[in-house]
Scaffold this motif. Structure first.
Motif, mmCIF file in Angstrom:
data_model
loop_
_atom_site.group_PDB
_atom_site.id
_atom_site.type_symbol
_atom_site.label_atom_id
_atom_site.label_comp_id
_atom_site.label_asym_id
_atom_site.label_seq_id
_atom_site.Cartn_x
_atom_site.Cartn_y
_atom_site.Cartn_z
ATOM 1 N N GLN A 59 1.551 5.546 0.000
ATOM 2 C CA GLN A 59 0.528 6.810 -0.141
ATOM 3 C C GLN A 59 1.784 7.804 -0.019
ATOM 4 O OE1 GLN A 59 -3.404 7.172 0.730
ATOM 5 N NE2 GLN A 59 -2.779 5.551 -0.187
ATOM 6 N N ILE A 77 3.930 2.710 2.705
ATOM 7 C CA ILE A 77 3.204 2.964 4.565
ATOM 8 C C ILE A 77 3.689 1.860 5.182
ATOM 9 C CG2 ILE A 77 0.626 3.909 4.101
ATOM 10 C CD1 ILE A 77 -0.185 0.666 5.079
ATOM 11 N N ARG A 105 1.579 -1.001 0.454
ATOM 12 C CA ARG A 105 0.170 0.034 0.320
ATOM 13 C C ARG A 105 0.815 1.345 0.071
ATOM 14 N NH1 ARG A 105 -4.789 1.454 -1.025
ATOM 15 N NH2 ARG A 105 -5.976 3.878 0.214
#
Length: 452
Positions: free
Chosen positions: A338, A343, A336
């Protein structure tokens, strides 16, 4: 490292650099002059420059393996035991993981897996004789962990059949009963359930069973209800525990699914372990032959012997549930992104992951020692109870942190973690609540009983 090796690595780095970027660099730097300077550098300076270039080129270290066994406790298994553990892991990964969410969501049990699971040859693993393997409790614990790591419902199904039902016959049955029932249950040709808990009697089962049994000739007549009985909607036999009003002692019975007066109704609308088929059992003048009374179950102490053995298994289940949640969360954070980065590279995320791993490792080392005590014949009620209390508490914390790391995706079943969060609540409560198990340990360490 020699100069030739250094130049080779530099060449590989340059191959991975975008050609447009090289052209842009050539407008600012004389690349021929740069390479001439590099060729005159010392080996030490060249190594430093190589390290700098690797950091800047995206040539990162390979990602570490996602593995919740941080202290390598599985290495304490023998080669044969390790092979069995990995066989179970493969079964769970290939046969169960792809269907786990579907059956959990529908609240159905995948009946087709029973013959596949039977081929694993792991039922009654620690029992000696009767077609059972006589393996260690430690291996049995690892198997419970491997199952719960993928799906706690399947682990619960297996624990009820192999642990509670088979265990009741193994510990409390006559030799004839063991010879007849255990081999066919080991092969999963007959599936078992275990009926102790009642609608109004959970923690007070030791002295408050309302299900009664009375003897009439060569038969026993059972009346009452049992609740939360896993597997009982489709099991071939159910071990029913009932109180005899004449001597006020608890006795055990092997009740067949076609016994007159036996009725099992599926419990609906559960929020946890939805794949497990729990039943409300009603016994109405249910007649059971003396042949099917567990001949060595004459008081609740005999029931407690079964519960002590299986409570250790539930502690291992909690480890599996926690490990599965941790590994899911770790994989997710590595993928994931971001703000342009995984992350997993953020400090607060790493702090949560390490907290989870610390709890998980503490749980693993506790149940590892618990199984050693069990294998040595030294396990006590308080040993099993402390492990159940601690491991289920830490499991709850792990799945909570894991769901947090998934953000909004954590409430979607497709990401798996929501199922782990829900199932953890059932594991936390069954086989004795946190409070009851705490009082068992408290009695042992203080010499004072705080039970009502």
């Amino acid at each position: 490292m020699g100069l030739f090796d250094s130049f080779s690595q530099i060449r590989n780095i340059l191959k991975n650099i975008d050609l447009a970027a090289v052209h842009k660099l050539s407008q600012k730097v004389d690349l021929n002059k740069l390479m001439g300077t590099v060729s005159k550098m010392s080996e030490e300076d060249l190594a430093k420059m190589l390290k700098f270039m690797q950091a800047g080129s995206g040539d990162k270290r390979p990602k570490p393996e996602v593995n919740g066994d941080f202290y390598d406790l599985s290495k304490t298994l023998s080669a044969e035991e390790k092979a069995i553990q990995l066989k179970v892991r493969e079964f769970m990964e290939t046969e169960i993981k792809p269907i786990a969410n579907e059956y959990w969501n529908k609240a159905h049990f995948p009946m087709h897996i029973i013959p596949l699971m039977a081929k694993l040859d792991i039922c009654g693993l620690t029992y000696k004789g009767y077609g059972c393997a006589g393996k260690s409790s430690l291996l049995e614990g690892f198997i419970a962990m491997e199952m719960a790591r993928i799906d706690s419902s399947i682990s619960t199904f297996f624990g009820v059949h192999s642990g509670l039902a088979m265990g009741s016959i193994y510990l409390c049955g006559s030799e004839e009963q063991k010879q007849y029932w255990l081999p066919i249950m080991q092969r999963m040709e007959v599936i078992g359930a275990f009926g102790l808990t009642e609608p109004e009697v959970g923690s007070a089962a030791a002295g408050g069973l309302t299900t009664t049994c009375r003897k009439e000739g060569d038969e026993w007549v059972l009346n009452g209800q049992k609740k939360w009985i896993g597997n009982a909607t489709f099991s071939d036999i159910t071990i029913i525990w009932a109180r005899n009003p004449e001597d006020n002692q608890v006795k055990g019975f092997i009740v067949r699914k076609d016994n007159p007066g036996f009725k099992a109704e599926k419990m609906e609308d559960k929020m946890a372990l939805r794949t497990v088929q729990n039943a409300l059992i009603t016994l109405t003048d249910c007649r059971v032959s003396e042949v099917d009374r567990l001949q060595n179950a004459n008081s609740f102490k005999d029931t407690a012997n079964v519960l002590r053995m299986t409570r250790a298994g539930v502690a291992w289940q909690a480890v599996g549930c926690g490990r599965g949640a941790y590994e899911l969360a770790l994989k997710y954070t590595m993928k994931r992104k971001q703000f342009g980065r995984p992350i997993a590279s953020f400090q607060l995320v790493q702090d949560l992951l390490v907290t989870m791993l610390g709890d998980l490792t503490a749980m693993q080392t506790m149940v590892h020692r618990l199984s050693q005590l069990q294998d040595g014949g030294d396990i006590t009620d308080e040993h099993a109870s402390l492990a159940k209390v601690f491991c289920t508490l830490r499991m709850r914390s792990i799945v909570d942190h894991a769901r947090e790391l998934f953000g909004g995706n954590g409430i979607l079943l497709e990401y798996d973690i929501a199922r782990f969060v829900a199932d953890a609540e059932a594991i936390y409560s069954y086989e004795g609540t946190k409070e009851i198990n705490s009082l068992i340990v408290g009695r042992a360490i203080t010499g004072e009983s705080a039970f009502v």
